[in-house]
Design a protein around this motif. Structure first.
Motif, PDB file in Angstrom:
ATOM      1  N   UNK A  81     -39.923  54.297 -24.768  1.00 34.00           N
ATOM      2  CA  UNK A  81     -38.634  54.992 -24.734  1.00 34.00           C
ATOM      3  C   UNK A  81     -37.904  54.711 -26.042  1.00 34.00           C
ATOM      4  N   UNK A  82     -36.871  55.512 -26.337  1.00 32.62           N
ATOM      5  CA  UNK A  82     -36.263  55.462 -27.674  1.00 32.62           C
ATOM      6  C   UNK A  82     -34.934  54.732 -27.736  1.00 32.62           C
ATOM      7  N   UNK A  83     -34.185  54.708 -26.640  1.00 33.07           N
ATOM      8  CA  UNK A  83     -32.909  53.997 -26.590  1.00 33.07           C
ATOM      9  C   UNK A  83     -32.817  53.286 -25.242  1.00 33.07           C
ATOM     10  N   UNK A  84     -31.934  52.303 -25.082  1.00 31.37           N
ATOM     11  CA  UNK A  84     -31.828  51.573 -23.816  1.00 31.37           C
ATOM     12  C   UNK A  84     -31.506  52.477 -22.628  1.00 31.37           C
ATOM     13  N   UNK A  85     -31.903  52.039 -21.448  1.00 27.72           N
ATOM     14  CA  UNK A  85     -31.755  52.854 -20.238  1.00 27.72           C
ATOM     15  C   UNK A  85     -30.320  52.941 -19.733  1.00 27.72           C
ATOM     16  N   UNK A  86     -29.407  52.208 -20.341  1.00 27.62           N
ATOM     17  CA  UNK A  86     -28.003  52.322 -19.918  1.00 27.62           C
ATOM     18  C   UNK A  86     -27.238  53.376 -20.732  1.00 27.62           C
ATOM     19  N   UNK A  87     -27.939  54.051 -21.646  1.00 29.99           N
ATOM     20  CA  UNK A  87     -27.307  55.111 -22.419  1.00 29.99           C
ATOM     21  C   UNK A  87     -27.251  56.392 -21.601  1.00 29.99           C
ATOM     22  N   UNK A 293     -41.803  47.833 -22.826  1.00 31.03           N
ATOM     23  CA  UNK A 293     -41.029  47.291 -21.709  1.00 31.03           C
ATOM     24  C   UNK A 293     -39.817  48.194 -21.481  1.00 31.03           C
ATOM     25  N   UNK A 294     -39.503  48.452 -20.232  1.00 29.10           N
ATOM     26  CA  UNK A 294     -38.336  49.272 -19.905  1.00 29.10           C
ATOM     27  C   UNK A 294     -37.452  48.480 -18.945  1.00 29.10           C
ATOM     28  N   UNK A 295     -36.308  48.046 -19.449  1.00 31.94           N
ATOM     29  CA  UNK A 295     -35.383  47.235 -18.653  1.00 31.94           C
ATOM     30  C   UNK A 295     -34.249  48.113 -18.149  1.00 31.94           C
ATOM     31  N   UNK A 296     -33.887  47.909 -16.883  1.00 36.77           N
ATOM     32  CA  UNK A 296     -32.865  48.748 -16.242  1.00 36.77           C
ATOM     33  C   UNK A 296     -31.580  47.954 -16.005  1.00 36.77           C
ATOM     34  N   UNK A 297     -30.448  48.657 -15.887  1.00 35.50           N
ATOM     35  CA  UNK A 297     -29.156  47.972 -15.786  1.00 35.50           C
ATOM     36  C   UNK A 297     -29.032  47.060 -14.574  1.00 35.50           C
TER      37      UNK A 297
END
Length: 389
Positions: A81-87, A293-297
């Motif tokens: 993914x390209x930017x954090x998942x909280x965007x 890695x994909x971290x979620x809020x």
């Protein structure tokens, strides 16, 4: 990800050379020489600038007297993914588009005819969370959503077919969701779509909270470059799923996936399943997995007794191609974005069918009869005991 193993192939190449490496390649990949294809200097430079791996390998067929070669250039793209998942949702999707466009442009200058992306490539793999918001907002129309429009423009520009796995919003049927692969032709129009047949219910993969088993069967799409099909992610664990695409005439079957290296993951099976399918069904396969890695809020649990967590582990990439004779190419990195290209002669499919006679000897009549019995309410397994009279 600096502490992660770069790739299985890197371990081998760092420790073997000469005849030992040749013998490893012969036994593992199926040939001593992987037939690496030379890439343009401009492609290598663009890949370096955009920080993604690029590699290409050939799968030739024997020359025939009655048919000319059917050479197709096929690409697969794996990426993080390209930017954090909280965007915001739109920002996340736009950032992925910008990242992937650079890889498509390189594929275009290399003359690639077909590209397949990883499963649900335009969003984070958020289905572990079981949260409906904001993840359902990534869903869009398969026919005219922003992802299809984005790819349609590039398809027409490069005369390229795309296999695009998205979260589909079915506006004609109560806005329900599907895990759907959209097939976009080299003219930019949508040929059709296939919905994921097998939905996991294991560990962090809680996908049935969002969509259920697909209703499109096993379609094969006749493109300008050959007949293709899509076995989406978890379907690779089901041999009959692979088989039906072959019976419907597929020449290349793509397996866009999102699979992890954690304890409950399937990395040790990854190098086997798509390769086995190519051997058994006498067609080319392409296995594509996401990276990173994909971290979620918010924390979530897996109902497995383990502590709550914010990620599900490393998506280990390692995308690869296999020919119908079982010969495969080296995979992409476990940790980096990448574009892998295969120069394949589709004539090899029929050549291998003629040689190995798997379709001639498969006995579908026997299995249809046996499976019909298995589905009966009073079915009794065919087991013979030692003292049975």
């Amino acid at each position: 990800m600096e502490n992660e193993t770069q790739s299985f192939e890197a371990i081998v190449n760092n420790n073997l050379s000469g005849r030992d490496l040749e013998e490893f390649n012969r036994i593992h990949f199926g040939r001593k020489d992987n037939l690496e294809v030379k890439l343009k200097d401009s492609s290598l430079a663009a890949a370096k600038d955009a920080d993604f791996e690029i590699a290409a390998y050939a799968f030739p067929a024997k020359k025939e007297e009655t048919r000319p070669p059917r050479i197709v250039k096929v690409g697969v793209i794996q990426h993080s993914i390209a930017v954090p998942t909280d965007r915001p949702v739109i920002e996340q999707k736009k950032a992925i588009f910008e990242k992937v466009r650079k890889m498509i442009d390189v594929a275009g200058q290399e003359g690639v005819n077909i590209i397949c992306f990883q499963e649900l490539w335009n969003m984070p793999f958020a289905f572990c969370t079981r949260e409906k918001q904001p993840w359902c907002e990534f869903a869009e129309s398969a026919e005219d959503g922003p992802t299809t429009r984005f790819l349609s423009e590039l398809a027409a520009k490069y005369a390229m077919v795309f296999v695009s796995s998205i979260l589909e919003r079915d506006e004609n049927h109560s806005d329900i969701l599907w895990n759907t692969a959209v097939i976009i032709s080299d003219t930019g129009s949508v040929i059709g779509k296939h919905r994921k047949n097998h939905i996991p219910r294991v560990g962090d993969f809680n996908e049935s909270n969002y969509y259920m088993e697909g209703n499109t069967g096993h379609p094969v799409f006749a493109t300008r470059y050959g007949k293709i099909a899509v076995n989406i992610c978890f379907g690779r664990h089901h041999v009959l799923n692979w088989m039906m695409f072959g019976l419907n005439g597929a020449e290349i079957v793509f397996n866009p996936s999102a699979t992890i290296a954690a304890e409950a993951g399937s990395e040790y099976m990854w190098n086997i399943e798509a390769r086995n399918a190519a051997i058994t069904n006498c067609y080319y396969t392409a296995a594509i997995n996401r990276v990173g890695w994909e971290e979620f809020p918010n924390e979530f649990t897996s109902a497995d007794g383990k502590p709550a967590h914010k990620d599900i582990g490393l998506f280990y990439g390692s995308s690869y191609f296999t020919a119908p004779d079982g010969v495969r190419c080296p995979g992409l990195s476990r940790t980096r974005d990448g574009l892998l290209i295969s120069v394949m002669d589709l004539n090899k499919n029929r050549q291998i069918k003629d040689r190995r006679c798997y379709y001639m000897t498969q006995r579908l009549d026997m299995y249809v009869n046996s499976l019909s019995k298995v589905l009966e309410l009073d079915y009794k397994p065919q087991v013979v005991y030692e003292n049975e009279k």
